[in-house]
Motif scaffolding. Structure first.
Motif, PDB file in Angstrom:
ATOM      1  N   SER A  32       0.558  -1.184  -0.062  1.00 21.77           N
ATOM      2  CA  SER A  32       0.006   0.184  -0.083  1.00 21.77           C
ATOM      3  C   SER A  32       1.024   1.190   0.121  1.00 21.77           C
ATOM      4  O   SER A  32       0.309   2.196  -0.172  1.00 21.77           O
ATOM      5  CB  SER A  32      -0.931   0.140   1.332  1.00 21.77           C
ATOM      6  N   ASN A  33       2.010   1.332   0.291  1.00 23.42           N
ATOM      7  CA  ASN A  33       2.995   2.294   0.334  1.00 23.42           C
ATOM      8  C   ASN A  33       4.217   2.189  -0.747  1.00 23.42           C
ATOM      9  O   ASN A  33       5.112   2.797  -0.318  1.00 23.42           O
ATOM     10  CB  ASN A  33       3.524   2.311   1.785  1.00 23.42           C
ATOM     11  N   ALA A  34       3.982   1.466  -1.789  1.00 21.52           N
ATOM     12  CA  ALA A  34       5.093   1.401  -2.791  1.00 21.52           C
ATOM     13  C   ALA A  34       5.829   2.511  -3.413  1.00 21.52           C
ATOM     14  O   ALA A  34       6.807   2.640  -3.195  1.00 21.52           O
ATOM     15  CB  ALA A  34       4.413   0.299  -3.919  1.00 21.52           C
ATOM     16  N   SER A  35       4.936   3.528  -3.681  1.00 22.15           N
ATOM     17  CA  SER A  35       5.223   4.652  -3.899  1.00 22.15           C
ATOM     18  C   SER A  35       5.979   5.217  -2.933  1.00 22.15           C
ATOM     19  O   SER A  35       7.174   6.182  -3.245  1.00 22.15           O
ATOM     20  CB  SER A  35       4.140   5.732  -4.614  1.00 22.15           C
ATOM     21  N   LEU A  36       5.361   5.576  -1.607  1.00 30.92           N
ATOM     22  CA  LEU A  36       6.122   6.243  -0.751  1.00 30.92           C
ATOM     23  C   LEU A  36       7.573   5.787  -0.307  1.00 30.92           C
ATOM     24  O   LEU A  36       8.523   6.489  -0.084  1.00 30.92           O
ATOM     25  CB  LEU A  36       5.375   6.392   0.624  1.00 30.92           C
TER      26      LEU A  36
END
Length: 308
Positions: free
Chosen positions: A112-116
């Protein structure tokens, strides 16, 4: 007033009220699990610190009839109360020796936080990620932290492993673990209705569920990484443990018997996440198992061993 106009009106009003010597900007700030908030960032001219005051809920208040002047006044009061963190010299933020005692770790969902995570030092751990932050302030009014990014490692001249070792030393010391039986949490809560609700409360009160968090109750799920915490608790109850990720702030511990289905418990966790847990606080739909024999946490669906 449309949202963008509201944001700019707040920024202009705050700039006029603060006067010269301040820099203000509106930024879209990524948060946990893909949430993006609109923040008003205010800093003194030349300062490396610009606390963000999130405006999304302020706009909701405005739409419900709260006067703009009152909203702006509360924003300015909030900024002035947190303009600087007591005991923190902002010029030391790039001084690694000064920041070492403030480095902490947290657990978030990896997918869910791949981009971050592209811009943050992190350690993959089962389906989660261990990330790091600086504790800038902790008092009765709350906890002020700042996420650690790859740029920090470059400025400090340290490795991710250095960060990990420091965080594992600091976090349990600053935020020790707390384990509480569910009955102690629910015992003082009056059921909202008769019949089935009372039976459900009775079942929870008599269940062998325990809540594991830290002394602040914030990002307490990371306590499952603390040395000896699960081992000592499992030895005390003489059972392996099923770990239910209640949120990023806490997990539930269930001393297990062999006939408990991980798949059924995962479906329960997923249902609770979707209906009861704010999206920004969700940790995982998985369940985990602590094995006394292996002294390790395993992913319930695959018995995968963690990497660290």
């Amino acid at each position: 007033m449309v949202y963008e106009t509201f944001l700019n009106t707040i920024k202009e009003g705050a700039a006029q009220a603060l006067g010269d010597g301040y820099e203000l900007s509106l930024r879209r700030i990524p948060k946990n699990n893909g949430l993006v908030l609109d923040g008003l960032c205010i800093s003194k001219t030349g300062s490396p610190v610009a606390p963000a005051i999130y405006l999304n809920t302020c706009y909701e208040q405005y739409l419900r009839g709260r006067p703009m002047e009152r909203i702006l006044g509360e924003i300015l009061e909030l900024y002035r109360n947190h303009e600087t963190a007591p005991g923190l010299d902002c010029t030391n933020l790039l001084d690694f020796e000064a920041m070492k005692p403030r480095i902490l770790l947290r657990l978030i969902n990896r997918e869910s936080n791949a981009s971050l995570l592209q811009n943050m030092p992190h350690i993959p751990w089962l389906d989660l990620a261990i990330v790091f932050c600086l504790c800038l302030k902790e008092d009765d009014s709350g906890l002020m932290t700042a996420s650690i990014y790859n740029d920090h490692l470059d400025a400090w001249g340290i490795s991710q492993n250095d960060l990990w070792l420091l965080a594992m030393e600091n976090t349990p010391r600053h935020f020790p673990p707390v384990i509480t039986h569910m009955s102690c949490i629910l015992g003082g809560i009056e059921p909202d209705g008769p019949g089935p609700m009372r039976k459900q409360d009775d079942a929870l009160l008599s269940s062998p569920l325990y809540v594991l968090t830290n002394s602040s109750g914030i990002h307490g799920a990371a306590c499952i990484l603390y040395p000896q915490v699960l081992k000592n608790f499992a030895e005390g109850v003489e059972r392996d443990l099923m770990i239910l990720p209640s949120s990023i702030h806490e997990v539930l511990l269930l001393p297990t018997e062999k006939d408990i289905s991980c798949q059924e418990m995962s479906r329960l966790v997923e249902c609770v996440n979707q209906t009861e847990v704010p999206s920004q606080d969700r940790l995982s739909n998985q369940v985990y198992l602590y094995s006394r024999e292996k002294d390790a946490i395993l992913l319930g669906s695959s018995n995968e061993t963690p990497l660290c």
